[in-house]
Motif scaffolding. Structure first.
Motif, PDB file in Angstrom:
ATOM      1  N   ARG A  35       0.834  -1.207   0.000  1.00  0.00           N
ATOM      2  CA  ARG A  35       0.000   0.000   0.000  1.00  0.00           C
ATOM      3  C   ARG A  35       0.867   1.254   0.000  1.00  0.00           C
ATOM      4  O   ARG A  35       0.588   2.223  -0.715  1.00  0.00           O
ATOM      5  CB  ARG A  35      -0.943   0.000   1.210  1.00  0.00           C
ATOM      6  CG  ARG A  35      -2.142  -0.921   1.074  1.00  0.00           C
ATOM      7  CD  ARG A  35      -3.181  -0.640   2.131  1.00  0.00           C
ATOM      8  NE  ARG A  35      -2.653  -0.820   3.485  1.00  0.00           N
ATOM      9  CZ  ARG A  35      -2.637  -1.975   4.135  1.00  0.00           C
ATOM     10  NH1 ARG A  35      -3.134  -3.065   3.533  1.00  0.00           N
ATOM     11  NH2 ARG A  35      -2.158  -2.064   5.337  1.00  0.00           N
ATOM     12  N   SER A  38       2.280   1.707  -3.437  1.00  0.00           N
ATOM     13  CA  SER A  38       1.283   2.070  -4.456  1.00  0.00           C
ATOM     14  C   SER A  38       0.914   3.548  -4.376  1.00  0.00           C
ATOM     15  O   SER A  38       0.463   4.126  -5.369  1.00  0.00           O
ATOM     16  CB  SER A  38       0.024   1.205  -4.308  1.00  0.00           C
ATOM     17  OG  SER A  38      -0.694   1.536  -3.131  1.00  0.00           O
ATOM     18  N   ARG A  39       1.075   4.153  -3.199  1.00  0.00           N
ATOM     19  CA  ARG A  39       0.773   5.573  -3.063  1.00  0.00           C
ATOM     20  C   ARG A  39       1.749   6.426  -3.864  1.00  0.00           C
ATOM     21  O   ARG A  39       1.449   7.560  -4.225  1.00  0.00           O
ATOM     22  CB  ARG A  39       0.816   5.983  -1.597  1.00  0.00           C
ATOM     23  CG  ARG A  39      -0.278   5.373  -0.737  1.00  0.00           C
ATOM     24  CD  ARG A  39      -0.333   6.006   0.644  1.00  0.00           C
ATOM     25  NE  ARG A  39      -1.214   5.243   1.527  1.00  0.00           N
ATOM     26  CZ  ARG A  39      -0.782   4.385   2.451  1.00  0.00           C
ATOM     27  NH1 ARG A  39       0.519   4.179   2.602  1.00  0.00           N
ATOM     28  NH2 ARG A  39      -1.650   3.728   3.191  1.00  0.00           N
ATOM     29  N   ASN A  42       2.182   5.337 -10.146  1.00  0.00           N
ATOM     30  CA  ASN A  42       1.057   5.614 -11.047  1.00  0.00           C
ATOM     31  C   ASN A  42       0.683   4.309 -11.748  1.00  0.00           C
ATOM     32  O   ASN A  42       1.252   3.948 -12.777  1.00  0.00           O
ATOM     33  CB  ASN A  42       1.446   6.687 -12.057  1.00  0.00           C
ATOM     34  CG  ASN A  42       0.292   7.072 -12.952  1.00  0.00           C
ATOM     35  OD1 ASN A  42      -0.874   6.771 -12.643  1.00  0.00           O
ATOM     36  ND2 ASN A  42       0.601   7.695 -14.075  1.00  0.00           N
ATOM     37  N   PHE A  46      -6.031   2.665 -11.281  1.00  0.00           N
ATOM     38  CA  PHE A  46      -6.188   2.708  -9.826  1.00  0.00           C
ATOM     39  C   PHE A  46      -5.707   4.056  -9.273  1.00  0.00           C
ATOM     40  O   PHE A  46      -4.708   4.617  -9.747  1.00  0.00           O
ATOM     41  CB  PHE A  46      -5.394   1.588  -9.148  1.00  0.00           C
ATOM     42  CG  PHE A  46      -5.835   0.213  -9.579  1.00  0.00           C
ATOM     43  CD1 PHE A  46      -6.913  -0.414  -8.959  1.00  0.00           C
ATOM     44  CD2 PHE A  46      -5.179  -0.439 -10.620  1.00  0.00           C
ATOM     45  CE1 PHE A  46      -7.293  -1.685  -9.366  1.00  0.00           C
ATOM     46  CE2 PHE A  46      -5.567  -1.706 -11.019  1.00  0.00           C
ATOM     47  CZ  PHE A  46      -6.628  -2.340 -10.399  1.00  0.00           C
ATOM     48  N   ARG A  47      -6.470   4.542  -8.283  1.00  0.00           N
ATOM     49  CA  ARG A  47      -6.002   5.743  -7.604  1.00  0.00           C
ATOM     50  C   ARG A  47      -4.819   5.382  -6.724  1.00  0.00           C
ATOM     51  O   ARG A  47      -4.670   4.212  -6.306  1.00  0.00           O
ATOM     52  CB  ARG A  47      -7.128   6.342  -6.752  1.00  0.00           C
ATOM     53  CG  ARG A  47      -8.314   6.835  -7.582  1.00  0.00           C
ATOM     54  CD  ARG A  47      -9.216   7.728  -6.742  1.00  0.00           C
ATOM     55  NE  ARG A  47      -9.640   7.064  -5.506  1.00  0.00           N
ATOM     56  CZ  ARG A  47     -10.680   6.269  -5.408  1.00  0.00           C
ATOM     57  NH1 ARG A  47     -11.416   5.992  -6.489  1.00  0.00           N
ATOM     58  NH2 ARG A  47     -11.017   5.734  -4.261  1.00  0.00           N
ATOM     59  N   PRO A  48      -3.934   6.376  -6.379  1.00  0.00           N
ATOM     60  CA  PRO A  48      -2.785   6.094  -5.520  1.00  0.00           C
ATOM     61  C   PRO A  48      -3.197   5.428  -4.213  1.00  0.00           C
ATOM     62  O   PRO A  48      -4.113   5.890  -3.526  1.00  0.00           O
ATOM     63  CB  PRO A  48      -2.190   7.483  -5.265  1.00  0.00           C
ATOM     64  CG  PRO A  48      -2.577   8.271  -6.472  1.00  0.00           C
ATOM     65  CD  PRO A  48      -3.948   7.771  -6.853  1.00  0.00           C
ATOM     66  N   LYS A  50      -4.687   2.553  -3.869  1.00  0.00           N
ATOM     67  CA  LYS A  50      -5.902   1.740  -3.961  1.00  0.00           C
ATOM     68  C   LYS A  50      -5.724   0.475  -4.791  1.00  0.00           C
ATOM     69  O   LYS A  50      -6.652  -0.338  -4.884  1.00  0.00           O
ATOM     70  CB  LYS A  50      -7.037   2.564  -4.554  1.00  0.00           C
ATOM     71  CG  LYS A  50      -7.434   3.781  -3.720  1.00  0.00           C
ATOM     72  CD  LYS A  50      -7.883   3.372  -2.312  1.00  0.00           C
ATOM     73  CE  LYS A  50      -8.320   4.588  -1.500  1.00  0.00           C
ATOM     74  NZ  LYS A  50      -8.797   4.172  -0.148  1.00  0.00           N
TER      75      LYS A  50
END
Length: 469
Positions: A35, A38-39, A42, A46-48, A50
């Motif tokens: 997680r 992923s923040r 890009n 998917f949003r950062p 998520k």
């Protein structure tokens, strides 16, 4: 967090530790790491923060996620393992290997040093007897005579070793290049003033005589316009004096501050005796310490020796800077790398460390302590030695770190004094450990004195070592 911890003692005060982390905790850490990654990414669709776990794995790779997870999980697991196993390491551990499925950490932990003084209290060593011979006294008297030689006028021709007074004029191609009157000089074969061979050219001249001779200026003469050129010297000998060594009599004694020759001789003998005693005492202390270190069983982690070498390198760097030189320049002159220099220092560092560890153990074994007043007095004594800088030096030594250093040096001095007393058979009997603890508790209840020194980060033994040398 459930851990499976195994330990194994290694040589040189080190411990091998293996920590196996439960799968559930590892899975939790991996998903949290994914997680977090992923923040910052890009990932299309998917949003950062998520993106599902398997998508992040596919995007960055499992190794990147494991590395991210390990940053927090390794430290957390290690601290928990130390607490569970009741282990107090000397320094941070080294993570040697990491394996997965299950997550297993393989670490090497530096443990505190161990010192067993053995039967040090049975050591006995006879002090060296100090004597001063007549020959030693006479050598010093001869040095005093030579420092107070007399120059008496003579009517004979000048000889090597005489002091002469001359008027000199030198010309080159008829032009005056040197001129002085009443110049005193001692005739030496190796004299190069004003040019090589000048002194020998004056040998044989009497007071009142004149002499003309030619000599060349040296090729490296400081005046380039005269270097290598032939000069004509015109010399008038004003006086010739010979060296007279005064006898050891009352007159010589009064010259150096004594009433009589006998008083001078006794003062010389007394000073030689005091110096010999100081040197003998120093040799005795060193010998006693060496014997105690030899008999002791000492173990320490490798990192402790590396830190000792670090300290010596820093001390050398500071000394060089005081002389206006950098360590890099010093190593370049010696054609050494820093690693080669460290290896050269290793034997000295190990000796210093072993002595410091032994002295630290002696302080504990002999129940040596300090009072605040002792530290205050030592700070004042050292400060007064600094003259105009006394206030500034006093402020530095009065800081927590300064008091810590002064206190360690005083305790080291007490330890050395106690070892000397033991070797001479003059040490007091040790108070039984139980009684000593009761006495300390009673003293703590009846005294509200502030702590002697505040513990500071770093290796206390390094401070002890400086005073031990």
């Amino acid at each position: 967090m459930l851990l499976k911890v195994t330990t194994e003692e290694l040589e040189n005060c080190q411990m091998a530790m293996t920590i196996e982390v439960e799968d559930a905790e590892v899975e939790k850490a991996l998903r949290s790491a994914a997680r977090a990654l992923s923040r910052k990414l890009n990932i299309p669709g998917f949003r950062p923060g998520k993106a599902p776990y398997n998508i992040v794995v596919r995007h960055v790779g499992i190794e990147a996620i494991r590395d991210q997870a390990l940053d927090g999980l390794a430290g957390k697991s290690y601290q928990q393992a130390l607490k569970e196993e009741e282990i107090e390491p000397y320094a941070p551990a080294s993570l040697e290997e990491v394996t997965w499925d299950p997550l297993t950490l393989h670490l090497t932990i530096p443990m505190p040093p161990r010192v067993d003084l053995g039967t040090y209290r049975e050591l006995r060593l006879a002090p060296e007897e100090v004597t001063v011979t007549d020959e030693q006294v006479n050598e010093v008297l001869e040095q005093i005579q030579k420092r107070n030689i007399l120059w008496q006028p003579v009517e004979r021709p000048a000889q090597l070793g005489d002091m002469v007074t001359v008027d000199v004029e030198a010309t080159v191609d008829g032009e005056e290049v040197l001129s002085y009157e009443g110049r005193e000089m001692i005739l030496r074969t190796n004299s190069r003033y004003p040019v090589p061979g000048f002194g020998q050219a004056l040998v044989g001249m009497r007071a009142g005589e004149e002499k003309v001779f030619d000599l060349p200026f040296p090729e490296n003469y400081h005046r380039q316009d005269l270097a290598g050129r032939q000069a004509r010297f015109h010399v008038l000998m004003d006086s010739v004096k010979e060296e007279v060594i005064p006898p050891v009599d009352d007159a010589l004694a009064m010259t150096v501050g004594y009433e009589s020759a006998e008083e001078l001789k006794e003062a010389v003998r007394s000073e030689l005796l005091q110096q010999a005693q100081r040197e003998a005492d120093e040799r005795y202390v060193n010998t006693v310490l060496e014997r105690v270190v030899e008999e002791a069983t000492i173990a320490f982690p490798p990192i402790m020796l590396e830190r000792e070498i670090d300290d010596i390198v820093k001390e050398q760097d500071q000394r060089l800077k005081q002389r206006g030189m950098e360590l890099a320049e010093f190593l370049k002159i010696r054609n050494q790398t820093l690693e080669e220099f460290r290896e050269e220092l290793r034997p000295h560092a190990e000796k210093r460390l072993r002595q410091a560890l032994v002295l630290g153990e002696v302080i504990k074994a002999e129940q040596l302590t300090l009072e605040n007043e002792e530290v205050d007095e030592e700070i004042e004594r050292r400060s007064l030695l600094m003259g105009e800088q006394a206030d500034e030096f006093r402020e530095v030594l009065s800081s927590p770190i300064g008091r810590f250093s002064v206190g360690n040096n005083l305790l080291t001095r007490k330890a050395l004094e106690r070892l000397v007393a033991i070797a001479k058979g003059e040490a007091p009997e040790l108070q039984p450990e139980g009684e000593a603890e009761e006495a300390e508790s009673a003293e703590a209840e009846t005294s509200a004195a502030e702590p002697l020194v505040e513990e500071q980060p770093g290796d206390r033994q390094a401070e002890v070592a400086e005073s031990a040398e």
